[in-house]
Motif scaffolding. Sequence first.
Motif, PDB file in Angstrom:
ATOM      1  N   LEU A 216       0.667  -1.590  -0.267  1.00  0.00           N
ATOM      2  CA  LEU A 216      -0.217   0.203   0.362  1.00  0.00           C
ATOM      3  C   LEU A 216       1.023   1.332  -0.062  1.00  0.00           C
ATOM      4  CD1 LEU A 216      -2.829  -1.128   2.366  1.00  0.00           C
ATOM      5  CD2 LEU A 216      -2.979  -0.703  -0.223  1.00  0.00           C
ATOM      6  N   GLY A 217       2.546   1.035  -0.240  1.00  0.00           N
ATOM      7  CA  GLY A 217       3.179   2.355  -0.478  1.00  0.00           C
ATOM      8  C   GLY A 217       3.057   2.390   0.919  1.00  0.00           C
ATOM      9  N   LEU A 218       3.635   2.283   2.266  1.00  0.00           N
ATOM     10  CA  LEU A 218       4.103   3.006   3.160  1.00  0.00           C
ATOM     11  C   LEU A 218       5.423   1.806   3.388  1.00  0.00           C
ATOM     12  CD1 LEU A 218       0.920   2.901   3.554  1.00  0.00           C
ATOM     13  CD2 LEU A 218       1.597   3.173   5.926  1.00  0.00           C
ATOM     14  N   THR A 219       6.523   3.054   4.150  1.00  0.00           N
ATOM     15  CA  THR A 219       7.389   2.976   4.406  1.00  0.00           C
ATOM     16  C   THR A 219       7.527   1.921   5.288  1.00  0.00           C
ATOM     17  OG1 THR A 219       8.527   4.473   3.597  1.00  0.00           O
ATOM     18  CG2 THR A 219      10.158   3.887   4.924  1.00  0.00           C
ATOM     19  N   THR A 220       8.158   0.686   5.829  1.00  0.00           N
ATOM     20  CA  THR A 220       8.281  -0.238   7.028  1.00  0.00           C
ATOM     21  C   THR A 220       9.340  -0.817   7.223  1.00  0.00           C
ATOM     22  OG1 THR A 220       5.773  -0.722   5.903  1.00  0.00           O
ATOM     23  CG2 THR A 220       6.451  -2.116   7.946  1.00  0.00           C
ATOM     24  N   THR A 221       9.580  -0.471   8.607  1.00  0.00           N
ATOM     25  CA  THR A 221      10.204  -1.562   9.160  1.00  0.00           C
ATOM     26  C   THR A 221       9.380  -2.586  10.333  1.00  0.00           C
ATOM     27  OG1 THR A 221      10.765  -0.275  11.388  1.00  0.00           O
ATOM     28  CG2 THR A 221      12.256   0.299   8.978  1.00  0.00           C
ATOM     29  N   GLY A 222      11.068  -4.155  10.383  1.00  0.00           N
ATOM     30  CA  GLY A 222      10.271  -4.905  11.213  1.00  0.00           C
ATOM     31  C   GLY A 222       9.194  -5.733  10.454  1.00  0.00           C
ATOM     32  N   PRO A 223       9.180  -6.965  10.524  1.00  0.00           N
ATOM     33  CA  PRO A 223       9.055  -7.393  11.459  1.00  0.00           C
ATOM     34  C   PRO A 223       9.904  -7.542  12.816  1.00  0.00           C
ATOM     35  CG  PRO A 223       8.216  -9.121  10.666  1.00  0.00           C
ATOM     36  CD  PRO A 223       8.576  -7.947   9.472  1.00  0.00           C
ATOM     37  N   THR A 224      10.179  -6.693  14.301  1.00  0.00           N
ATOM     38  CA  THR A 224      10.993  -6.474  14.608  1.00  0.00           C
ATOM     39  C   THR A 224      10.497  -7.765  15.879  1.00  0.00           C
ATOM     40  OG1 THR A 224      11.802  -5.205  13.978  1.00  0.00           O
ATOM     41  CG2 THR A 224      12.657  -5.171  16.097  1.00  0.00           C
ATOM     42  N   PRO A 225      10.870  -8.555  16.222  1.00  0.00           N
ATOM     43  CA  PRO A 225      10.828  -9.057  17.943  1.00  0.00           C
ATOM     44  C   PRO A 225      11.048  -8.255  19.022  1.00  0.00           C
ATOM     45  CG  PRO A 225      12.558 -10.243  16.927  1.00  0.00           C
ATOM     46  CD  PRO A 225      12.345  -9.509  15.971  1.00  0.00           C
ATOM     47  N   LEU A 226      10.006  -8.306  20.085  1.00  0.00           N
ATOM     48  CA  LEU A 226       9.978  -7.065  21.114  1.00  0.00           C
ATOM     49  C   LEU A 226      10.568  -7.612  22.266  1.00  0.00           C
ATOM     50  CD1 LEU A 226       7.162  -5.818  20.018  1.00  0.00           C
ATOM     51  CD2 LEU A 226       8.827  -4.807  20.057  1.00  0.00           C
ATOM     52  N   GLY A 227      10.147  -9.186  22.256  1.00  0.00           N
ATOM     53  CA  GLY A 227      11.813  -9.525  23.426  1.00  0.00           C
ATOM     54  C   GLY A 227      11.306 -10.176  24.194  1.00  0.00           C
ATOM     55  N   TRP A 228      11.619 -11.473  25.447  1.00  0.00           N
ATOM     56  CA  TRP A 228      11.102 -11.975  26.443  1.00  0.00           C
ATOM     57  C   TRP A 228       9.931 -12.267  26.717  1.00  0.00           C
ATOM     58  CZ3 TRP A 228      10.647 -11.622  31.744  1.00  0.00           C
ATOM     59  CH2 TRP A 228      10.791 -11.104  32.052  1.00  0.00           C
ATOM     60  N   ARG A 229       9.669 -10.786  27.257  1.00  0.00           N
ATOM     61  CA  ARG A 229       8.464  -9.528  28.166  1.00  0.00           C
ATOM     62  C   ARG A 229       7.443 -10.035  27.197  1.00  0.00           C
ATOM     63  NH1 ARG A 229       9.397  -7.326  32.336  1.00  0.00           N
ATOM     64  NH2 ARG A 229      11.348  -6.222  33.110  1.00  0.00           N
ATOM     65  N   THR A 230       7.089 -10.184  26.567  1.00  0.00           N
ATOM     66  CA  THR A 230       5.906 -10.700  25.647  1.00  0.00           C
ATOM     67  C   THR A 230       5.923 -11.677  24.498  1.00  0.00           C
ATOM     68  OG1 THR A 230       6.280  -9.079  23.872  1.00  0.00           O
ATOM     69  CG2 THR A 230       4.991  -8.516  25.460  1.00  0.00           C
ATOM     70  N   TRP A 231       6.674 -13.090  25.217  1.00  0.00           N
ATOM     71  CA  TRP A 231       6.379 -14.024  25.471  1.00  0.00           C
ATOM     72  C   TRP A 231       5.066 -14.701  25.577  1.00  0.00           C
ATOM     73  CZ3 TRP A 231      11.816 -16.956  25.864  1.00  0.00           C
ATOM     74  CH2 TRP A 231      12.825 -16.630  24.935  1.00  0.00           C
ATOM     75  N   TRP A 232       4.247 -14.921  24.916  1.00  0.00           N
ATOM     76  CA  TRP A 232       3.250 -16.305  25.218  1.00  0.00           C
ATOM     77  C   TRP A 232       3.542 -17.424  25.645  1.00  0.00           C
ATOM     78  CZ3 TRP A 232      -0.443 -12.355  26.660  1.00  0.00           C
ATOM     79  CH2 TRP A 232      -0.075 -10.763  26.083  1.00  0.00           C
ATOM     80  N   THR A 233       3.484 -17.633  26.395  1.00  0.00           N
ATOM     81  CA  THR A 233       4.855 -19.456  26.993  1.00  0.00           C
ATOM     82  C   THR A 233       5.802 -20.178  26.929  1.00  0.00           C
ATOM     83  OG1 THR A 233       3.593 -20.530  24.895  1.00  0.00           O
ATOM     84  CG2 THR A 233       1.529 -20.306  26.987  1.00  0.00           C
ATOM     85  N   GLY A 234       6.002 -18.696  25.163  1.00  0.00           N
ATOM     86  CA  GLY A 234       7.521 -19.094  25.044  1.00  0.00           C
ATOM     87  C   GLY A 234       7.813 -17.894  23.572  1.00  0.00           C
ATOM     88  N   PRO A 235       8.905 -18.887  23.264  1.00  0.00           N
ATOM     89  CA  PRO A 235       9.899 -17.749  22.167  1.00  0.00           C
ATOM     90  C   PRO A 235       8.710 -18.367  21.146  1.00  0.00           C
ATOM     91  CG  PRO A 235      11.289 -19.701  22.770  1.00  0.00           C
ATOM     92  CD  PRO A 235      10.155 -19.325  23.968  1.00  0.00           C
ATOM     93  N   TRP A 236       8.535 -19.655  21.146  1.00  0.00           N
ATOM     94  CA  TRP A 236       7.278 -19.524  19.456  1.00  0.00           C
ATOM     95  C   TRP A 236       5.717 -18.786  19.492  1.00  0.00           C
ATOM     96  CZ3 TRP A 236       9.111 -22.606  24.057  1.00  0.00           C
ATOM     97  CH2 TRP A 236       8.425 -22.955  24.745  1.00  0.00           C
TER      98      TRP A 236
END
Length: 246
Positions: A216-236
Motif C-alpha cells: 500500500l506504499g508505506l515505508t515499513t520496518t519490521g517485523p522486529t521481535p520485542l523480546g521475552w517480556r511478551t512471550w506468550w508461553t515461550g519464544p514460539w
Amino acid sequence: MSVKPRGNYGVDAPWVPWLWIGIAAVSAGGAIGFGLWRAGWWSAALAWYFVAATVFCLTGAALYWHASLRGKFVIWDRLLRRISLAPHARVLDLGCGRGAVAIMVASRFPDATVTGIDLWRTGDQSGNSRDATERNTALNAVDARVALDTGDMTRLPYPDGTFALVTASLSIHNVPTAEGRRAAIEEAVRVLAPSGRILIADIQRTGEYAAELRRLGLTTTGPTPLGWRTWWTGPWMATAELDATR
Ligand SMILES: C[S@@+](CC[C@H](N)C(=O)[O-])C[C@H]1O[C@@H](n2cnc3c(N)ncnc32)[C@H](O)[C@@H]1O
C-alpha cells in the motif's frame, strides 16, 4: 515508576494459561504416580519426564501471565517513547480492549485525542467491555480525551486521512480470516493522515501485515521481535512490532 496505567486490564485470551496449568497438573500426577510405582528404571525415567513437563508448563503459564499483566505495558511504553505527535493530533487504537494502549497514548500526549474501537470480545480479553474501558479511562483522568466506539476494525466508520497515528496491540491476529486481516490493514492505511504512522505489535502473521503495508506504499520496518517480556508461553509465540509511515 510503573508503566502500567491505573485500573484492571484483564488477561488476553485468558483460557490459555489455565490450559497450561491443567496440563501441568496432569503431568504432576504422572510424576507422582510413576515416582511411587518404582517398577524399574523406566518408571523412574517417566517420573522425571513428567517432572520436566510440569516445570515446562508452569513456566509457560507464568511467562504468559507476565506478558499480559506487565510485559505488554513495558513494550508499549518503549514503542511510544519513539513517537512524537503534532499538537492536538488524533490517534486511533484498533481493538483497544480495556484501553491499555489508548490510555498510555492519552497519558503520554496530553493534548492528543484518542479513539478506541472494539467489538469487546471476552474470549480475546477477560472482562472486556465498553464499561470496563470507560472505568479505566476515568481512573487515569483521560476520559475527556478518549472516545470509544463499538465497531469492526475491518470496516472503520471514519473518513479517509483522519488519524496521525494508528496503533494495534495484539488485536489484528484476532480477525479470523486472511481477507479480514488484509481489510484491517487497508482500513488502517485509509484512515491515516498524510505522513501519519502505524504502530503494530502482534504475535502472528506480522510478516503478512508488513507485506500488505508495503504493497500500500508505506515505508515499513519490521517485523522486529520485542523480546521475552511478551512471550506468550515461550519464544514460539513471541510478539513482534511493525512501524510504518506514509
Ligand atoms: C488480545 S485483545 C488486546 C486488547 C488491547 N489492544 C490490549 O493490548 O490490551 C484483542 C482485542 O481485539 C478485539 N477485536 C477482535 N476482533 C476485532 C475486530 N474485528 N474489530 C475490532 N476489535 C476486534 C477484541 O475484542 C479484543 O479487545
